[in-house]
Design a protein around this motif. Sequence first.
Motif, PDB file in Angstrom:
ATOM      1  N   LEU A  71       0.867  -1.220  -0.139  1.00  0.00           N
ATOM      2  CA  LEU A  71       0.096  -0.020  -0.154  1.00  0.00           C
ATOM      3  C   LEU A  71       0.655   1.127   0.144  1.00  0.00           C
ATOM      4  O   LEU A  71       0.659   2.247  -0.651  1.00  0.00           O
ATOM      5  CB  LEU A  71      -1.046   0.178   1.176  1.00  0.00           C
ATOM      6  N   GLY A  72       1.931   1.187   0.790  1.00  0.00           N
ATOM      7  CA  GLY A  72       2.877   2.438   0.713  1.00  0.00           C
ATOM      8  C   GLY A  72       3.537   2.583  -0.481  1.00  0.00           C
ATOM      9  O   GLY A  72       3.653   3.539  -0.894  1.00  0.00           O
ATOM     10  N   ILE A 115      10.285   5.323  -1.319  1.00  0.00           N
ATOM     11  CA  ILE A 115      10.037   4.342  -2.457  1.00  0.00           C
ATOM     12  C   ILE A 115      11.347   3.275  -2.244  1.00  0.00           C
ATOM     13  O   ILE A 115      11.072   1.977  -2.044  1.00  0.00           O
ATOM     14  CB  ILE A 115      10.282   4.716  -3.963  1.00  0.00           C
ATOM     15  N   HIS A 116      12.487   3.651  -1.905  1.00  0.00           N
ATOM     16  CA  HIS A 116      13.711   2.712  -1.465  1.00  0.00           C
ATOM     17  C   HIS A 116      13.455   2.140  -0.371  1.00  0.00           C
ATOM     18  O   HIS A 116      13.628   0.901  -0.063  1.00  0.00           O
ATOM     19  CB  HIS A 116      15.094   3.576  -1.599  1.00  0.00           C
ATOM     20  N   GLU A 158      10.080  -4.521   1.924  1.00  0.00           N
ATOM     21  CA  GLU A 158       9.355  -5.430   1.270  1.00  0.00           C
ATOM     22  C   GLU A 158      10.202  -6.843   1.093  1.00  0.00           C
ATOM     23  O   GLU A 158       9.899  -7.880   1.166  1.00  0.00           O
ATOM     24  CB  GLU A 158       8.793  -5.096  -0.049  1.00  0.00           C
ATOM     25  N   SER A 159      11.712  -6.362   0.645  1.00  0.00           N
ATOM     26  CA  SER A 159      12.475  -7.446   0.635  1.00  0.00           C
ATOM     27  C   SER A 159      12.537  -8.199   1.983  1.00  0.00           C
ATOM     28  O   SER A 159      12.885  -9.377   1.711  1.00  0.00           O
ATOM     29  CB  SER A 159      13.810  -6.843   0.193  1.00  0.00           C
ATOM     30  N   PRO A 175       2.369  -4.900  -5.963  1.00  0.00           N
ATOM     31  CA  PRO A 175       1.260  -4.706  -5.116  1.00  0.00           C
ATOM     32  C   PRO A 175      -0.027  -5.074  -5.462  1.00  0.00           C
ATOM     33  O   PRO A 175      -0.882  -5.239  -4.638  1.00  0.00           O
ATOM     34  CB  PRO A 175       1.304  -3.190  -4.943  1.00  0.00           C
ATOM     35  N   ALA A 176      -0.276  -5.152  -6.787  1.00  0.00           N
ATOM     36  CA  ALA A 176      -1.652  -5.605  -7.406  1.00  0.00           C
ATOM     37  C   ALA A 176      -1.709  -7.211  -7.624  1.00  0.00           C
ATOM     38  O   ALA A 176      -2.672  -7.403  -7.258  1.00  0.00           O
ATOM     39  CB  ALA A 176      -1.507  -5.065  -8.882  1.00  0.00           C
ATOM     40  N   LEU A 177      -0.660  -7.684  -7.687  1.00  0.00           N
ATOM     41  CA  LEU A 177      -0.798  -9.323  -7.893  1.00  0.00           C
ATOM     42  C   LEU A 177      -0.804  -9.971  -6.506  1.00  0.00           C
ATOM     43  O   LEU A 177      -1.341 -11.028  -6.246  1.00  0.00           O
ATOM     44  CB  LEU A 177       0.364  -9.962  -8.798  1.00  0.00           C
TER      45      LEU A 177
END
Length: 324
Positions: free
Chosen positions: A80-81, A113-114, A120-121, A294-296
């Motif tokens: 979401l972020g 973004i970074h 996420e990683s 994020p969509a998948l």
Amino acid sequence: MEHDSHSTWEFNGSFYQPSAFLMMGIPGLEAFHHWISIPFCVLYLIALLGNCVILFVIKKTQSLHEPMYYFLSMLAITDLGLVLCTLPTTLGIFWFNIRRIGFNACLTQMYFIHILSFIESSVLLAMAFDRFIAISHPLRYPSILTKTTVTKIGLTIILRGTVSLLPIPFLLKRLTYCGKTELSHSFCFHPDIMNLACADIKVNIFYGMIALFSMVGMDFICIVLSYILIIKTVVSLATKEECLKALNTCVSHICAVLIFFIPMIGLSMIHRFGKNFPPLVSTLVAYTYLIIPPALNPIIYSIKSSHIREALFRALRRKCESDW
């Protein structure tokens, strides 16, 4: 609005810094931006609704209050972020041709973004660790991954990302910029910004590569090692059915890992070593990296996880009954 390729400059002796950068949509297809915005809107809507639904279902379903789903909640929040970081500038270009972004605003967007990408990683690594414990040490799983442990892992992930990338905006602010101010994407990306400088960027390149390999690179290596150990455990299981059942719990996570790491690493390599690549290739890889996962992810987990599917159906059934 500003549509030309010039920007105001601040002068301080021999130090030059642009007041703004100009972002780029899809090169060569500017006339079709309104039409191109339609699939982007669909993807953004799926990402926003899908991840919000995942969070809602996990919060409202007591049986999903387990480490595996806590980590999935972290993944959904991170996705979401990422969506909210890129949505305003991307749709601003496609809908209104608003290309100008202030220098400090650009650095802020780039930083988040970074950070979110690195978080996420790390979340994907935590999810791999969760699957390894669940499959290799099922009896010890509840005692190893307690709520306290999961909370500590989450806080460590956030701290790791924010602190390690904190120098990046300051390294960019110290540079002298001259000439071109046009970015390659509809969002701000570290290699993209530093390549516009006319100063020595060796420190930026070195620190960026160290951060990328020490965090994202190590996360990916550890995920691969986790799956090697998982496969080793699975192979030792008595029956083929048990083996397939154990591996089936990892399918969603493997898909999430692949759709995140492949375009992320590809984009980083293109910016640093792929000077001869067509601009369209870099643009498509960038959008794949920031919008597709994020969509998948919520779709993948909703399809593969029967627990989430059943909880979602129960929530929809209760909603329909209350409406009646």
